[in-house]
Design a protein around this motif. Structure first.
Motif, short mmCIF file in Angstrom:
data_model
loop_
_atom_site.label_atom_id
_atom_site.label_comp_id
_atom_site.label_asym_id
_atom_site.label_seq_id
_atom_site.Cartn_x
_atom_site.Cartn_y
_atom_site.Cartn_z
N LEU A 195 -9.46 9.35 25.09
CA LEU A 195 -8.96 10.70 25.38
C LEU A 195 -10.09 11.60 25.84
O LEU A 195 -9.94 12.38 26.80
N PHE A 196 -11.26 11.52 25.19
CA PHE A 196 -12.43 12.29 25.61
C PHE A 196 -12.78 11.99 27.07
O PHE A 196 -13.01 12.90 27.88
N THR A 197 -12.80 10.70 27.42
CA THR A 197 -13.18 10.29 28.78
C THR A 197 -12.16 10.74 29.81
O THR A 197 -12.52 11.25 30.88
N LEU A 198 -10.88 10.58 29.50
CA LEU A 198 -9.83 10.98 30.44
C LEU A 198 -9.87 12.48 30.70
O LEU A 198 -9.77 12.92 31.85
N LEU A 199 -10.02 13.26 29.64
CA LEU A 199 -10.08 14.71 29.82
C LEU A 199 -11.30 15.13 30.63
O LEU A 199 -11.24 16.05 31.44
N LEU A 200 -12.42 14.42 30.42
CA LEU A 200 -13.62 14.73 31.19
C LEU A 200 -13.42 14.43 32.67
O LEU A 200 -13.80 15.21 33.54
N LEU A 201 -12.79 13.28 32.97
CA LEU A 201 -12.52 12.93 34.37
C LEU A 201 -11.56 13.93 35.01
O LEU A 201 -11.78 14.38 36.14
N VAL A 202 -10.51 14.31 34.28
CA VAL A 202 -9.54 15.27 34.81
C VAL A 202 -10.20 16.62 35.07
O VAL A 202 -9.84 17.32 36.01
N SER A 203 -11.19 16.97 34.25
CA SER A 203 -11.83 18.29 34.41
C SER A 203 -12.54 18.43 35.76
O SER A 203 -12.81 19.55 36.21
N ALA A 220 -18.95 21.51 29.72
CA ALA A 220 -20.11 21.95 28.95
C ALA A 220 -20.08 21.36 27.55
O ALA A 220 -21.11 20.87 27.05
N GLY A 221 -18.93 21.38 26.89
CA GLY A 221 -18.82 20.80 25.56
C GLY A 221 -19.11 19.32 25.54
O GLY A 221 -19.58 18.78 24.53
N ALA A 222 -18.85 18.65 26.66
CA ALA A 222 -19.10 17.21 26.76
C ALA A 222 -20.54 16.88 27.14
O ALA A 222 -20.96 15.73 27.05
N LEU A 287 -11.35 24.45 24.60
CA LEU A 287 -11.90 23.48 25.55
C LEU A 287 -13.35 23.13 25.24
O LEU A 287 -13.75 21.97 25.37
N ILE A 288 -14.15 24.09 24.83
CA ILE A 288 -15.57 23.80 24.64
C ILE A 288 -15.83 23.03 23.34
O ILE A 288 -16.78 22.24 23.24
N PHE A 289 -14.96 23.21 22.34
CA PHE A 289 -15.15 22.50 21.07
C PHE A 289 -14.52 21.10 21.08
O PHE A 289 -14.99 20.21 20.38
N THR A 290 -13.45 20.90 21.85
CA THR A 290 -12.67 19.65 21.77
C THR A 290 -13.48 18.39 22.05
O THR A 290 -13.38 17.41 21.30
N PRO A 291 -14.31 18.32 23.12
CA PRO A 291 -15.01 17.06 23.39
C PRO A 291 -15.93 16.63 22.25
O PRO A 291 -15.99 15.44 21.92
#
Length: 382
Positions: A195-203, A220-222, A287-291
């Protein structure tokens, strides 16, 4: 149980001044020594993991304590409790700052000088901790030069990738490969990592202007290694629609409130969405805390096995050294260049830095001094 977790973290969130290192001290005293929710060894393991992952270090530890106590919902209760006081103050400052006009910005001018001292102290402390060999020192210096000469988000990503690759190829730490057969193997939490990776790619996918405005908060959070101080240059590179003054006002305000510095996103999110500032603050904060929290969930049970792998540990050491460069570059620009304008500013900053390093006064003493200095400059311009 969840209400008890929320209450304990909310109380800490109301009085946790001093930044991530101080927060970890508060957590140790409260949750390990007093409440005994976990033992000192497990607490040290959680700190070690938070230092190796991108994200808000002290908040990640708090989230992990909640997870240890009551699962994922416990982690969410801990996050909400610890972050809520800071979030409310930062959102309110962003919404009402213009109503106070000159007085508010005079105080912010003093807080900018305060930020110079704090970031200089953080840079020196991190350099001593992370740059323990000539290779790591060279990585820190090179990353500083690259980010001063090429200040952009793509440069920051390339520096992090290069540092991780150098650490993996050229082992920088003297670690012996341990016999993991005797250790109970614990697997990575793959759903969280995926989920972390997918959200990063979508961003990084262009899905409209409003999405593009807020995607940099997740990025930034990632990417942020080293805690809240490092988030400023990364967010500034990713949010070109906001000006330097807005960033520094947000950063200076974050220095003055309790709780996690990542609530700088609360201020900036409100500025981005001026029509619905509270909604913007909520979105940016989540958004910044989630990753960081997703990564904490992914590796919380398997961290000991990963940390014993020399090349993995070496990559983390190289990333930490590069982060020192991030902070040093931010110290020069925009923090120093926008805060220090004359010889008296230099004298005050140098004197306060020396006092902080030698006498180690409570941070709030310095905070009060610089707030009053800002007001003094308003009435008696230096």
């Amino acid at each position: 149980m969840l209400l008890a977790i929320f209450k304990q973290f909310f109380l800490l969130g109301c009085m946790s001044f001093g930044g991530p290192a101080a927060h970890l001290g508060y957590f140790k005293r409260h949750f390990v020594d007093n409440l005994q929710w976990l033992n000192a060894q497990r607490y040290a393991q959680l700190i070690s993991l938070s230092q190796a992952l991108p994200g808000p270090g002290s908040s990640q530890v708090g989230f992990a304590i909640g997870v240890e106590r009551a699962g994922v919902l416990g982690g969410i209760a801990a996050f909400v409790g610890f972050t809520l006081p800071s979030f409310l103050i930062m959102a309110l400052l962003a919404i009402s700052a213009h109503q106070f006009d000159a007085i508010y910005f005079a105080i912010v001018a003093g807080l900018k000088l305060f930020a110079v001292v704090i970031v200089a102290d953080a840079t020196l402390s991190m350099a001593k901790s992370f740059c323990t060999s000539w290779v790591l020192k060279a990585l820190a210096v090179l990353s500083t030069l690259v980010l001063i000469l090429l200040p952009s988000l793509s440069s920051q990503i390339l520096v992090l990738l290069a540092a991780a690759a150098i650490g993996a190829i050229w082992p920088l730490l003297n670690l012996a490969q341990s016999n993991q057969a005797a250790t109970k193997q614990r697997t990575v939490n793959w759903p969280s990592l995926i989920l972390f990776t997918l959200l990063l790619l979508v961003s990084f996918v262009p899905l409209g202007s409003q999405f593009a405005d807020f995607a940099p908060f997740y990025q930034a959070g990632a990417m942020v290694f080293g805690g809240g101080h490092v988030v400023l240059p990364i967010l500034q590179a990713g949010l070109p629609s906001l000006n330097t003054e807005q960033f520094l006002s947000a950063y200076a305000s974050a220095q003055a409130v309790p709780g996690p510095m990542f609530t700088i996103a609360s201020y900036l999110g409100a500025e981005l969405n001026s029509e619905q500032p509270l909604a913007g603050a909520v979105i940016a904060t989540l958004l910044i805390f989630t990753p960081g929290f997703l990564l904490m969930l992914a590796f919380q049970k398997s961290w000991l096995q990963l940390a014993e792998r020399p090349r993995f540990a070496s990559s983390i050491a190289a990333l930490n050294a590069a982060v020192v460069g991030f902070l040093a570059a931010a110290l020069y620009s925009p923090i120093w260049t926008s805060a220090v304008h004359n010889i008296w500013h230099i004298v005050v900053v140098v004197a306060a830095f020396a006092w902080l390093r030698l006498a180690k006064p409570p941070i709030w003493w310095l905070l009060i001094i610089f707030v009053n200095l800002g007001l003094l400059q308003y009435y008696l311009p230096l």
